[in-house]
Design a protein around this motif. Structure first.
Motif, PDB file in Angstrom:
ATOM      1  N   ALA A 142      -1.825   9.769  -3.304  1.00 22.86           N
ATOM      2  CA  ALA A 142      -2.154   8.434  -2.794  1.00 22.86           C
ATOM      3  C   ALA A 142      -2.944   8.534  -1.497  1.00 22.86           C
ATOM      4  N   ALA A 143      -2.600   9.500  -0.657  1.00 22.74           N
ATOM      5  CA  ALA A 143      -3.348   9.706   0.584  1.00 22.74           C
ATOM      6  C   ALA A 143      -4.787  10.087   0.267  1.00 22.74           C
ATOM      7  N   THR A 144      -4.979  10.891  -0.769  1.00 22.35           N
ATOM      8  CA  THR A 144      -6.325  11.257  -1.200  1.00 22.35           C
ATOM      9  C   THR A 144      -7.110  10.023  -1.627  1.00 22.35           C
ATOM     10  N   MET A 145      -6.459   9.089  -2.307  1.00 23.39           N
ATOM     11  CA  MET A 145      -7.121   7.839  -2.711  1.00 23.39           C
ATOM     12  C   MET A 145      -7.625   7.083  -1.488  1.00 23.39           C
ATOM     13  N   THR A 146      -6.830   7.052  -0.422  1.00 19.19           N
ATOM     14  CA  THR A 146      -7.241   6.369   0.811  1.00 19.19           C
ATOM     15  C   THR A 146      -8.467   7.055   1.406  1.00 19.19           C
ATOM     16  N   VAL A 147      -8.441   8.384   1.456  1.00 21.22           N
ATOM     17  CA  VAL A 147      -9.558   9.151   2.020  1.00 21.22           C
ATOM     18  C   VAL A 147     -10.828   8.927   1.203  1.00 21.22           C
ATOM     19  N   VAL A 148     -10.706   8.969  -0.120  1.00 19.28           N
ATOM     20  CA  VAL A 148     -11.856   8.791  -1.000  1.00 19.28           C
ATOM     21  C   VAL A 148     -12.433   7.379  -0.846  1.00 19.28           C
ATOM     22  N   SER A 149     -11.560   6.367  -0.788  1.00 13.41           N
ATOM     23  CA  SER A 149     -12.069   4.999  -0.647  1.00 13.41           C
ATOM     24  C   SER A 149     -12.777   4.810   0.692  1.00 13.41           C
ATOM     25  N   ALA A 150     -12.265   5.462   1.751  1.00 10.27           N
ATOM     26  CA  ALA A 150     -12.932   5.384   3.055  1.00 10.27           C
ATOM     27  C   ALA A 150     -14.293   6.069   2.994  1.00 10.27           C
ATOM     28  N   SER A 151     -14.366   7.224   2.349  1.00 13.52           N
ATOM     29  CA  SER A 151     -15.642   7.948   2.210  1.00 13.52           C
ATOM     30  C   SER A 151     -16.659   7.141   1.425  1.00 13.52           C
ATOM     31  N   ALA A 152     -16.172   6.360   0.462  1.00 16.93           N
ATOM     32  CA  ALA A 152     -17.061   5.538  -0.368  1.00 16.93           C
ATOM     33  C   ALA A 152     -17.416   4.213   0.306  1.00 16.93           C
ATOM     34  N   GLY A 153     -16.800   3.942   1.455  1.00 16.47           N
ATOM     35  CA  GLY A 153     -17.089   2.706   2.179  1.00 16.47           C
ATOM     36  C   GLY A 153     -16.396   1.477   1.629  1.00 16.47           C
ATOM     37  N   VAL A 154     -15.348   1.668   0.806  1.00 16.93           N
ATOM     38  CA  VAL A 154     -14.656   0.519   0.221  1.00 16.93           C
ATOM     39  C   VAL A 154     -13.219   0.359   0.731  1.00 16.93           C
ATOM     40  N   LEU A 182      14.452  -0.273   6.344  1.00 15.59           N
ATOM     41  CA  LEU A 182      13.192   0.284   5.884  1.00 15.59           C
ATOM     42  C   LEU A 182      12.043   0.008   6.854  1.00 15.59           C
ATOM     43  N   VAL A 183      11.176   1.014   7.041  1.00 16.34           N
ATOM     44  CA  VAL A 183       9.912   0.845   7.761  1.00 16.34           C
ATOM     45  C   VAL A 183       8.809   1.388   6.855  1.00 16.34           C
ATOM     46  N   LEU A 184       7.753   0.600   6.661  1.00 12.24           N
ATOM     47  CA  LEU A 184       6.571   1.044   5.929  1.00 12.24           C
ATOM     48  C   LEU A 184       5.442   1.136   6.947  1.00 12.24           C
ATOM     49  N   ARG A 185       4.886   2.328   7.112  1.00 14.67           N
ATOM     50  CA  ARG A 185       3.866   2.577   8.140  1.00 14.67           C
ATOM     51  C   ARG A 185       2.543   2.939   7.467  1.00 14.67           C
ATOM     52  N   GLU A 186       1.549   2.050   7.620  1.00 14.72           N
ATOM     53  CA  GLU A 186       0.236   2.266   7.024  1.00 14.72           C
ATOM     54  C   GLU A 186      -0.404   3.541   7.551  1.00 14.72           C
ATOM     55  N   GLN A 187      -1.081   4.244   6.647  1.00 18.44           N
ATOM     56  CA  GLN A 187      -1.800   5.464   7.010  1.00 18.44           C
ATOM     57  C   GLN A 187      -3.298   5.204   6.935  1.00 18.44           C
ATOM     58  N   LEU A 188      -3.932   5.096   8.091  1.00 20.48           N
ATOM     59  CA  LEU A 188      -5.369   4.924   8.134  1.00 20.48           C
ATOM     60  C   LEU A 188      -6.021   6.209   7.629  1.00 20.48           C
ATOM     61  N   PRO A 189      -7.296   6.177   7.243  1.00 21.03           N
ATOM     62  CA  PRO A 189      -7.923   7.340   6.598  1.00 21.03           C
ATOM     63  C   PRO A 189      -7.755   8.672   7.333  1.00 21.03           C
ATOM     64  N   GLU A 190      -7.844   8.688   8.653  1.00 24.65           N
ATOM     65  CA  GLU A 190      -7.710   9.960   9.391  1.00 24.65           C
ATOM     66  C   GLU A 190      -6.315  10.569   9.215  1.00 24.65           C
ATOM     67  N   ALA A 191      -5.277   9.735   9.325  1.00 28.82           N
ATOM     68  CA  ALA A 191      -3.903  10.222   9.133  1.00 28.82           C
ATOM     69  C   ALA A 191      -3.655  10.557   7.660  1.00 28.82           C
ATOM     70  N   ALA A 192      -4.230   9.762   6.757  1.00 27.23           N
ATOM     71  CA  ALA A 192      -4.064  10.017   5.320  1.00 27.23           C
ATOM     72  C   ALA A 192      -4.666  11.363   4.930  1.00 27.23           C
ATOM     73  N   ALA A 193      -5.749  11.776   5.599  1.00 26.85           N
ATOM     74  CA  ALA A 193      -6.385  13.063   5.278  1.00 26.85           C
ATOM     75  C   ALA A 193      -5.426  14.224   5.486  1.00 26.85           C
ATOM     76  N   VAL A 194      -4.579  14.140   6.503  1.00 24.67           N
ATOM     77  CA  VAL A 194      -3.591  15.196   6.768  1.00 24.67           C
ATOM     78  C   VAL A 194      -2.547  15.223   5.648  1.00 24.67           C
ATOM     79  N   LEU A 195      -2.056  14.036   5.263  1.00 23.25           N
ATOM     80  CA  LEU A 195      -1.063  13.959   4.192  1.00 23.25           C
ATOM     81  C   LEU A 195      -1.665  14.406   2.861  1.00 23.25           C
ATOM     82  N   ALA A 196      -2.950  14.132   2.660  1.00 18.63           N
ATOM     83  CA  ALA A 196      -3.623  14.533   1.421  1.00 18.63           C
ATOM     84  C   ALA A 196      -3.617  16.049   1.249  1.00 18.63           C
TER      85      ALA A 196
END
Length: 174
Positions: free
Chosen positions: A54-66, A19-33
């Motif tokens: 879940a990718a949308t959650m990452t994007v939203v949290s980044a937009s909110a600064g959290v 198994l590999v788990l690869r974190e998606q930073l907000p920019e990459a998460a936006a594409v998956l969203a």
């Protein structure tokens, strides 16, 4: 099984067994969203709905600064060929010692232990962090597959949250 943590281009990468788990930073998460494959070859062509949400959650949290790196979405990959199978991650950073996880597998990846291994690895990493004392999860009452994943990882069912069944894990899974 030993969990290895490393970084690739700023993203946390957790590796354990097959198994590999690869974190998606907000920019990459936006594409998956948007339901697009991004930089991955998905077992079913595109990420599943749960992974896109879940990718949308990452994007939203980044937009909110959290948003805090390490506490968002990770893409689940097979270590042997890096095929993307789904997503696993946190609903946000630790809050009073607790984090909540969720996971989603593409239909073609289900029933082979990937969700259990991904949840186990993510919980092992989380409970090794100084600001995490408990990992939380919820399922719908009829989601027997997700409940089985949580049981195999070592979660205990606790008081329900509204109409959802609630679970917690306080010790790293074996």
């Amino acid at each position: 099984m030993t969990l290895h943590a490393s970084h690739d281009g700023g993203s946390l990468v957790l590796t354990q067994g097959r198994l590999v788990l690869r974190e998606q930073l907000p920019e990459a998460a936006a594409v998956l969203a948007e339901g697009k494959p991004g930089d991955f070859t998905w077992i079913d062509g595109v990420p599943g709905d749960g992974t896109s949400s879940a990718a949308t959650m990452t994007v939203v949290s980044a937009s909110a600064g959290v948003y805090r790196p390490g506490w968002g979405l990770f893409v689940i990959q097979r270590a042997d060929d890096l095929t993307a199978l789904g997503g696993v991650g946190f609903h946000g950073p630790p809050d009073r010692g607790a984090v909540e996880i969720g996971y989603d597998l593409s239909p073609s990846a289900r029933g082979r232990g990937w969700a259990t291994e991904a949840a186990r690895a993510l919980c092992q990493w989380a409970l090794g962090q100084p600001d995490v004392m408990v990992v939380l999860a919820t399922t719908e009452p009829g989601n027997a597959a997700s409940q089985a994943v949580l049981a195999r990882v070592g979660f205990t069912r606790v008081a329900d949250r509204g109409e959802l069944w609630a679970y917690e894990l306080t010790a790293p899974p074996g």
